[in-house]
Design a protein around this motif. Sequence first.
Motif, PDB file in Angstrom:
ATOM      1  N   PHE A  29       0.810  -1.217   0.000  1.00 15.21           N
ATOM      2  CA  PHE A  29       0.000   0.000   0.000  1.00 15.21           C
ATOM      3  C   PHE A  29       0.846   1.270   0.000  1.00 15.21           C
ATOM      4  N   HIS A  30       2.099   1.158   0.423  1.00 20.13           N
ATOM      5  CA  HIS A  30       2.957   2.334   0.489  1.00 20.13           C
ATOM      6  C   HIS A  30       4.402   1.882   0.409  1.00 20.13           C
ATOM      7  N   ARG A  31       5.223   2.707  -0.177  1.00 21.76           N
ATOM      8  CA  ARG A  31       6.640   2.403  -0.349  1.00 21.76           C
ATOM      9  C   ARG A  31       7.306   2.000   0.952  1.00 21.76           C
ATOM     10  N   ASP A  32       6.921   2.637   2.067  1.00 16.33           N
ATOM     11  CA  ASP A  32       7.602   2.432   3.333  1.00 16.33           C
ATOM     12  C   ASP A  32       6.852   1.504   4.281  1.00 16.33           C
ATOM     13  N   MET A  33       5.847   0.794   3.776  1.00 18.88           N
ATOM     14  CA  MET A  33       5.088  -0.147   4.600  1.00 18.88           C
ATOM     15  C   MET A  33       5.461  -1.584   4.260  1.00 18.88           C
ATOM     16  N   PRO A  34       5.408  -2.491   5.253  1.00 15.26           N
ATOM     17  CA  PRO A  34       5.530  -3.915   4.930  1.00 15.26           C
ATOM     18  C   PRO A  34       4.334  -4.342   4.075  1.00 15.26           C
ATOM     19  N   PRO A  35       4.454  -5.446   3.347  1.00 16.67           N
ATOM     20  CA  PRO A  35       3.323  -5.937   2.552  1.00 16.67           C
ATOM     21  C   PRO A  35       2.135  -6.268   3.454  1.00 16.67           C
ATOM     22  N   THR A  36       0.949  -6.031   2.937  1.00 17.19           N
ATOM     23  CA  THR A  36      -0.292  -6.228   3.681  1.00 17.19           C
ATOM     24  C   THR A  36      -1.030  -7.453   3.164  1.00 17.19           C
ATOM     25  N   PRO A  37      -1.446  -8.390   4.020  1.00 15.89           N
ATOM     26  CA  PRO A  37      -2.301  -9.490   3.572  1.00 15.89           C
ATOM     27  C   PRO A  37      -3.649  -8.948   3.103  1.00 15.89           C
ATOM     28  N   VAL A  38      -4.097  -9.378   1.942  1.00 10.44           N
ATOM     29  CA  VAL A  38      -5.354  -8.914   1.364  1.00 10.44           C
ATOM     30  C   VAL A  38      -6.079 -10.079   0.700  1.00 10.44           C
ATOM     31  N   ASP A  49      -5.564   6.659 -22.073  1.00 11.89           N
ATOM     32  CA  ASP A  49      -4.786   6.972 -20.873  1.00 11.89           C
ATOM     33  C   ASP A  49      -5.345   8.158 -20.101  1.00 11.89           C
ATOM     34  N   HIS A  50      -6.289   8.864 -20.681  1.00 13.41           N
ATOM     35  CA  HIS A  50      -6.854  10.058 -20.043  1.00 13.41           C
ATOM     36  C   HIS A  50      -8.244   9.794 -19.459  1.00 13.41           C
ATOM     37  N   ASP A  51      -8.605   8.510 -19.381  1.00  9.68           N
ATOM     38  CA  ASP A  51      -9.861   8.065 -18.778  1.00  9.68           C
ATOM     39  C   ASP A  51      -9.489   7.114 -17.651  1.00  9.68           C
ATOM     40  N   LEU A  52      -9.627   7.581 -16.393  1.00  4.97           N
ATOM     41  CA  LEU A  52      -9.090   6.850 -15.250  1.00  4.97           C
ATOM     42  C   LEU A  52     -10.155   6.592 -14.188  1.00  4.97           C
ATOM     43  N   HIS A  53     -10.072   5.430 -13.579  1.00  6.04           N
ATOM     44  CA  HIS A  53     -10.833   5.157 -12.362  1.00  6.04           C
ATOM     45  C   HIS A  53     -10.006   5.585 -11.152  1.00  6.04           C
ATOM     46  N   LEU A  54     -10.657   6.245 -10.206  1.00  2.32           N
ATOM     47  CA  LEU A  54     -10.058   6.560  -8.909  1.00  2.32           C
ATOM     48  C   LEU A  54     -10.910   5.872  -7.845  1.00  2.32           C
ATOM     49  N   VAL A  55     -10.425   4.763  -7.309  1.00  2.00           N
ATOM     50  CA  VAL A  55     -11.160   4.006  -6.293  1.00  2.00           C
ATOM     51  C   VAL A  55     -10.587   4.384  -4.936  1.00  2.00           C
ATOM     52  N   ILE A  56     -11.369   5.159  -4.179  1.00  2.00           N
ATOM     53  CA  ILE A  56     -10.901   5.725  -2.909  1.00  2.00           C
ATOM     54  C   ILE A  56     -11.405   4.862  -1.755  1.00  2.00           C
ATOM     55  N   ALA A  57     -10.527   4.554  -0.811  1.00  2.00           N
ATOM     56  CA  ALA A  57     -10.917   3.760   0.354  1.00  2.00           C
ATOM     57  C   ALA A  57      -9.999   4.089   1.522  1.00  2.00           C
ATOM     58  N   ASP A  58     -10.587   4.315   2.690  1.00  2.55           N
ATOM     59  CA  ASP A  58      -9.770   4.590   3.871  1.00  2.55           C
ATOM     60  C   ASP A  58      -9.438   3.286   4.582  1.00  2.55           C
ATOM     61  N   ARG A  59      -8.258   3.250   5.192  1.00  2.00           N
ATOM     62  CA  ARG A  59      -7.799   2.067   5.911  1.00  2.00           C
ATOM     63  C   ARG A  59      -6.977   2.494   7.130  1.00  2.00           C
ATOM     64  N   GLU A  60      -6.861   1.598   8.092  1.00  2.00           N
ATOM     65  CA  GLU A  60      -5.956   1.751   9.224  1.00  2.00           C
ATOM     66  C   GLU A  60      -5.063   0.515   9.249  1.00  2.00           C
ATOM     67  N   PHE A  61      -3.795   0.677   9.575  1.00  2.00           N
ATOM     68  CA  PHE A  61      -2.855  -0.426   9.501  1.00  2.00           C
ATOM     69  C   PHE A  61      -2.088  -0.574  10.810  1.00  2.00           C
ATOM     70  N   TYR A  62      -1.716  -1.829  11.114  1.00  2.00           N
ATOM     71  CA  TYR A  62      -0.735  -2.081  12.163  1.00  2.00           C
ATOM     72  C   TYR A  62       0.662  -1.844  11.590  1.00  2.00           C
ATOM     73  N   THR A  63       1.640  -1.719  12.470  1.00  2.00           N
ATOM     74  CA  THR A  63       2.985  -1.414  12.001  1.00  2.00           C
ATOM     75  C   THR A  63       3.616  -2.549  11.205  1.00  2.00           C
ATOM     76  N   ASN A  64       3.051  -3.754  11.288  1.00  2.00           N
ATOM     77  CA  ASN A  64       3.561  -4.852  10.460  1.00  2.00           C
ATOM     78  C   ASN A  64       2.903  -4.882   9.090  1.00  2.00           C
ATOM     79  N   GLY A  65       2.061  -3.878   8.805  1.00  2.00           N
ATOM     80  CA  GLY A  65       1.433  -3.766   7.500  1.00  2.00           C
ATOM     81  C   GLY A  65       0.030  -4.312   7.410  1.00  2.00           C
ATOM     82  N   SER A  66      -0.421  -5.104   8.364  1.00  2.00           N
ATOM     83  CA  SER A  66      -1.754  -5.697   8.283  1.00  2.00           C
ATOM     84  C   SER A  66      -2.841  -4.658   8.558  1.00  2.00           C
TER      85      SER A  66
END
Length: 636
Positions: A140-149, A293-310
């Motif tokens: 989810f982010h460059r500086d986060m561990p991988p998240t199980p999904v 390339d000028h027609d884009l979906h923006l799928v917005i979703a809020d999340r909270e994560f633990y420091t291990n990425g989950s």
Amino acid sequence: MSPRIQQLAAVLLAAVVVVAAARDEPAAAKNYQTQWDTVMSILNCKSDSLIPSYICSVISKSRWGWASDDPNDDDEYTPDHPLPAPAAERRRWPVMTSLNLTKYVDALPRIAKIQGYGIRHGRPVPIKLTIGMYSKTWQFHRDMPPTPVFVYGQSLQTATFPGPTIVARQGVPLAVEWQNHLPDAHILPWDPKVPTAIPKNGGVPTVVHLHGGAHPPEFDGHAFAWFTRDFAENGSTWTRKTYTYPNVQAPGNLWYHDHALGLTRVSLLAGLLAAYVIEKPELEAPMNLPCGDHDLHLVIADREFYTNGSISIDREWKPEYFGLVITVNGKAWPYLSVHRRRYRLRILNASNARYFNVTLSNGALPFTVIGSDSSYLSRPVTVSNLVLSPAEIFDVIVDFSRLPAAVTEIEMLNTAPYPFPNGTQTDPNLDGKVMLFKVAGKGKVDDMPDKSKVPEHGVPYASVAALPPPTTTRYIVLYENQTAPGNLYINGLRLEDPVTETPKSGTTELWQVINLTQDNHPLHLHIATFQAIKMTKIEGFQVFKDCMIKNNNTATCNLDQHAVGPVVPVPEEEKTWKNAVKIPPEFMTSVVVAFRLVEANQPYPFDATTEPGFVYHCHILDHEDNAMIRPLTLLP
């Protein structure tokens, strides 16, 4: 030793190495991701796989150390610490301090597209797709561990968060076999006290709902039509492996997501969501909208994560889930590099409960709205901000060529309180930010000249006047804490109670939706399209509410004497046929509901009256799961 036993031993050894690395050192999990995906693609938790499914399940659970779907794990679940087993593992990981994540360092992912039709002799023809649900990790982010999904895809390797966008063609049926490749345990905790699909032999129940689709009930993704891995177990209304979507409705934007009983909040939070588009070239080509390339979906979703990425969520049910990390297309606060030209942005709010009130920073640019949910507007509407409820979609054009030469960055910002509309204010440095647009300099030219435009007109069927007047009026009342804390009901009833809404297929109705709670609720009806026409303030609200809680009867409580307050008009950008309408607190919202095809003004070309019927509900997923959802049966 036989070759098969040697292969089995090799795979088990690889699995043990990956599990040990991921469990003992979460940071090392990133380094072992490729090996893990390879192992899991071999295992795949299938009955015909190399390793028996129970071994696969043990490995899957051991990897992160807290997956448990056993409601009898009482020794791991207490009121003081409502976490899934083993609780000690999760206590090691505090919730991430979101301010530690640098914003705008990850590029916005371009969501993969799947063509939902074939071409034969130059014409579109029906096809069949196979799309699975898989367990993997996501960065989810460059500086986060991988998240199980949990994610959708045509394979484990291609599955993404969000899943691939299916592009269908109007009038061309699409068959999809939805396959469940998920492990024996959910990766997120769920509350067994909420009515939930619980298989006898383990597994994660899933069923796919095409949100906004017009199709027979057997293809709707009914809450009791769930199934587990390899269709080993299924719910009481499950009948088939393959769904057929007729795609007969008006062109527009839809999405698909999980709809299993009691698990929608956790399974969508885990990632089972994706966009779906119905195209009609003969209507849309003359509009000359931004494309490619000028027609884009923006799928917005809020999340909270633990420091291990989950993903962080309590096991115990809460009225709403809110996270301070805002993700777009599966990245936390991404950036998008754009040229100075028009872009089409299809913005979907896929959050569990969070509303968004989005603007472009400094008031530099407006949104030109051409559609909302699964329909175009009658004409484009230009606005400075957009309020998106959960499950709501706005189809907009943003013209970056209008920016001054000195402006090279624009933020998409959010100011919607949570819960909406009277909750906590957003933090300008956290959930107050959504994403960044990096705008090319004046001298940099796009490879494709901008020949797109904003159309002068939309579609003639967007207005309620395009359909016959309603034949029936219904009163729909939204309650909170009517019988016990934590329960939310519609008309004082649950999903399991007998059906009370039985519209005639092919007709139009007027629903007067009365909100006795303090939340704004996004109302969603399966199969129907609908639009709010006015919102009337309820005077003497507390008196009326007290009477309704006691009597549950609008006539007894003199609704006609209370629904006399100021009338609030519906925003122009929402005046079309929608799949979710906002129901503000202390108001009666008048909603015209069409149980017919609005574009053609015709009845459905299929039987919509069969079992198991449909449902309608609040699309705050935590509300839907407990238990603001009711059955809906159409009559011949």
